[in-house]
Design a protein around this motif. Structure first.
Motif, short mmCIF file in Angstrom:
data_model
loop_
_atom_site.label_atom_id
_atom_site.label_comp_id
_atom_site.label_asym_id
_atom_site.label_seq_id
_atom_site.Cartn_x
_atom_site.Cartn_y
_atom_site.Cartn_z
N ALA A 93 -47.85 -22.38 16.48
CA ALA A 93 -46.58 -22.12 15.79
C ALA A 93 -45.58 -21.49 16.75
CB ALA A 93 -46.82 -21.21 14.59
N ILE A 94 -45.15 -22.25 17.74
CA ILE A 94 -44.35 -21.71 18.84
C ILE A 94 -43.04 -21.10 18.34
CG2 ILE A 94 -43.55 -24.07 19.33
CD1 ILE A 94 -43.20 -23.25 22.25
N ARG A 95 -42.36 -21.75 17.41
CA ARG A 95 -41.09 -21.21 16.91
C ARG A 95 -41.30 -19.92 16.13
NH1 ARG A 95 -38.87 -21.26 11.94
NH2 ARG A 95 -36.60 -20.97 11.79
N ASP A 96 -42.26 -19.91 15.22
CA ASP A 96 -42.50 -18.74 14.39
C ASP A 96 -42.89 -17.53 15.23
OD1 ASP A 96 -41.94 -20.33 12.25
OD2 ASP A 96 -44.00 -20.42 11.48
N VAL A 97 -43.76 -17.76 16.22
CA VAL A 97 -44.23 -16.66 17.06
C VAL A 97 -43.06 -16.02 17.80
CG1 VAL A 97 -45.58 -16.11 19.13
CG2 VAL A 97 -46.59 -17.52 17.32
N LEU A 98 -42.22 -16.84 18.43
CA LEU A 98 -41.12 -16.30 19.22
C LEU A 98 -40.04 -15.67 18.34
CD1 LEU A 98 -41.01 -19.03 21.97
CD2 LEU A 98 -41.51 -16.61 22.29
N GLN A 99 -39.82 -16.21 17.16
CA GLN A 99 -38.84 -15.63 16.25
C GLN A 99 -39.32 -14.25 15.77
OE1 GLN A 99 -36.05 -17.92 13.62
NE2 GLN A 99 -37.55 -17.35 12.06
N ALA A 100 -40.60 -14.15 15.44
CA ALA A 100 -41.14 -12.88 14.96
C ALA A 100 -41.13 -11.82 16.05
CB ALA A 100 -42.56 -13.09 14.44
N ARG A 101 -41.46 -12.22 17.27
CA ARG A 101 -41.58 -11.23 18.34
C ARG A 101 -40.24 -10.78 18.90
NH1 ARG A 101 -47.01 -12.89 21.84
NH2 ARG A 101 -48.39 -13.07 20.03
N VAL A 106 -34.44 -18.57 15.90
CA VAL A 106 -34.96 -19.51 16.91
C VAL A 106 -34.90 -20.92 16.36
CG1 VAL A 106 -36.98 -20.22 18.25
CG2 VAL A 106 -36.48 -17.78 17.97
N VAL A 107 -34.38 -21.84 17.16
CA VAL A 107 -34.35 -23.26 16.82
C VAL A 107 -35.16 -24.01 17.86
CG1 VAL A 107 -32.20 -23.69 18.11
CG2 VAL A 107 -32.85 -25.21 16.24
N ILE A 108 -35.82 -25.08 17.44
CA ILE A 108 -36.69 -25.82 18.35
C ILE A 108 -36.41 -27.31 18.25
CG2 ILE A 108 -38.58 -26.01 16.65
CD1 ILE A 108 -40.54 -25.66 19.03
N ASP A 109 -36.55 -27.99 19.37
CA ASP A 109 -36.47 -29.44 19.41
C ASP A 109 -37.32 -29.90 20.59
OD1 ASP A 109 -35.64 -32.18 19.02
OD2 ASP A 109 -33.78 -31.42 18.14
N THR A 110 -37.40 -31.21 20.76
CA THR A 110 -38.20 -31.72 21.88
C THR A 110 -37.53 -31.38 23.21
OG1 THR A 110 -37.08 -33.87 21.90
CG2 THR A 110 -39.00 -33.63 20.47
N ASP A 111 -38.33 -31.35 24.26
CA ASP A 111 -37.78 -31.07 25.58
C ASP A 111 -36.73 -32.10 25.98
OD1 ASP A 111 -39.73 -33.06 25.72
OD2 ASP A 111 -40.88 -32.10 27.31
N VAL A 112 -36.97 -33.37 25.63
CA VAL A 112 -36.02 -34.41 26.02
C VAL A 112 -34.76 -34.39 25.16
CG1 VAL A 112 -37.51 -36.01 27.25
CG2 VAL A 112 -37.53 -36.00 24.75
N ASN A 113 -34.87 -34.06 23.88
CA ASN A 113 -33.66 -33.89 23.07
C ASN A 113 -32.83 -32.71 23.59
OD1 ASN A 113 -33.69 -36.02 21.27
ND2 ASN A 113 -34.69 -34.88 19.63
N GLY A 114 -33.51 -31.65 23.98
CA GLY A 114 -32.81 -30.51 24.55
C GLY A 114 -32.09 -30.88 25.83
N ALA A 115 -32.80 -31.53 26.75
CA ALA A 115 -32.18 -31.95 28.01
C ALA A 115 -31.01 -32.89 27.76
CB ALA A 115 -33.21 -32.61 28.91
N ALA A 116 -31.16 -33.77 26.77
CA ALA A 116 -30.07 -34.69 26.43
C ALA A 116 -28.85 -33.91 25.97
CB ALA A 116 -30.54 -35.66 25.35
N ILE A 290 -30.37 -23.81 25.66
CA ILE A 290 -29.23 -22.96 25.32
C ILE A 290 -28.24 -23.72 24.45
CG2 ILE A 290 -27.18 -21.84 26.32
CD1 ILE A 290 -28.98 -20.85 28.59
N ALA A 291 -28.03 -25.00 24.75
CA ALA A 291 -27.16 -25.82 23.91
C ALA A 291 -27.71 -25.94 22.50
CB ALA A 291 -26.99 -27.22 24.52
N LEU A 292 -29.04 -26.05 22.38
CA LEU A 292 -29.68 -26.05 21.04
C LEU A 292 -29.37 -24.75 20.30
CD1 LEU A 292 -33.28 -27.45 21.66
CD2 LEU A 292 -31.60 -28.40 20.09
N ALA A 293 -29.51 -23.63 21.00
CA ALA A 293 -29.25 -22.33 20.38
C ALA A 293 -27.81 -22.24 19.89
CB ALA A 293 -29.55 -21.20 21.37
N GLN A 294 -26.89 -22.83 20.62
CA GLN A 294 -25.49 -22.78 20.26
C GLN A 294 -25.19 -23.69 19.07
OE1 GLN A 294 -23.89 -23.85 24.08
NE2 GLN A 294 -23.63 -21.73 24.72
N HIS A 295 -26.11 -24.61 18.77
CA HIS A 295 -25.93 -25.54 17.64
C HIS A 295 -26.29 -24.90 16.31
CE1 HIS A 295 -24.92 -28.94 20.09
NE2 HIS A 295 -25.04 -29.78 19.09
N ILE A 296 -26.96 -23.73 16.31
CA ILE A 296 -27.38 -23.11 15.04
C ILE A 296 -26.15 -22.79 14.19
CG2 ILE A 296 -28.38 -21.04 13.99
CD1 ILE A 296 -30.44 -20.97 16.10
#
Length: 296
Positions: A93-101, A106-116, A290-296
């Motif tokens: 649960a990578i998103r939940d763990v990092l959001q809790a800690r 926290v928003v998550i997407d694939t590595d390639v969607n992020g790079a895109a 970072i672009a993903l984070a700015q999309h929230i």
């Protein structure tokens, strides 16, 4: 100044950064991907230390992660890494763990969607709304941006696992994908090149015959991607694509495979600026986060 966090969560390494874009990074770090507990703890600690030291609360954190991922909002396993072959990382649960800690959204997407997304905001796809980012390295994956947003559909695209014509007489290699054998990834990723030649791809000279075969497989995949998604541009990143001599071969083969059917200027007259390398280089993933984070 509002600051955002980004994590490129790769199967080999994690890259974490804080800032607003390529020219406004105030902190970054990288470390090997080990166990989920150790790796996620290092990532969380990086952001926590920064916030404590700077007395600044990050607006949000984006994760561009290896997968497959559950990206279905409302799913009980939303934000989980699912059926990955990477040992120990399935059902994390990578998103939940990092959001809790971290205490940050926290928003998550694939590595390639992020790079895109990163390439669309700051790199080789600026000004475009519909494009593909394909990474060819240890694995192969593709991010599809439609109307400036990552396309997910049922789950998310898995362009690395499309099936390609495989001439077993010319290339008897069975492929190395643990799920499909000779899919695109199984035939054309970095480990497949090493398995055939006995050398790491970066050590092979440009005149090695394997590169002609590699270019053909990539072009076959691009032909299908172009026909299915009709992107305005295709960006080819990843370790294998550091072999810049591949680009002219791929462009020529892709145009030949399309055989005049796609009557678009980008294909017919401007293919050198249609199939291109990333402008952000190795920072595409974490900047995309970072672009993903700015999309929230």
């Amino acid at each position: 100044m509002t600051l955002f966090g980004g994590i490129e969560a790769g199967g080999t390494k994690f890259i974490c950064a804080i800032g607003n874009g390529p020219n406004e990074l105030v902190a970054q770090t990288r470390f090997p991907t080990t166990t989920p507990e150790e790796t996620l703890s290092q990532a969380a600690e990086f952001f926590i230390r920064f916030m404590e030291k700077s007395h600044t609360q990050l607006a949000s954190i984006g994760i561009a992660s290896f997968g497959p991922l559950d990206l279905i909002p409302g799913s009980p396993t939303y934000g989980y890494i699912t059926s990955t072959p990477k040992p120990g990382w399935a059902n994390v649960a990578i998103r939940d763990v990092l959001q809790a800690r971290t205490g940050c959204p926290v928003v998550i997407d694939t590595d390639v969607n992020g790079a895109a997304l990163g390439e669309g905001k700051w790199g080789a796809a600026q000004g475009l709304s519909d494009y593909v980012y394909l990474t060819i390295g240890t694995g192969i994956g593709g991010g599809l941006i439609v109307q400036n947003r990552p396309f997910h559909g049922m789950l998310h695209p898995e362009m690395g696992h499309i099936r390609l014509p495989h001439d077993l007489q010319k290339d008897p290699f069975p492929g190395i994908c643990p799920f499909h054998g000779d899919c695109f990834e199984g035939l054309a990723n970095g480990p497949a090149l090493q398995a055939r030649t006995g050398q790491k791809a970066e050590l092979l000279p440009p005149e090695h015959p394997i590169w002609e075969l590699e270019a053909e497989y990539i072009a076959l995949a691009l032909q299908s991607i172009i026909c299915v998604t009709s992107p305005q541009r295709i960006i080819l990143g990843g370790g294998v694509m550091k072999q810049s001599h591949l680009f002219p071969r791929i462009r020529a083969m892709t145009r030949n495979l399309l055989n005049g059917y796609i009557q678009a200027k980008a294909i017919l007259d401007e293919i050198d600026s249609y199939i291109v390398p990333p402008a952000l280089g190795e920072m595409a993933g974490v900047l995309g986060a970072i672009a993903l984070a700015q999309h929230i």
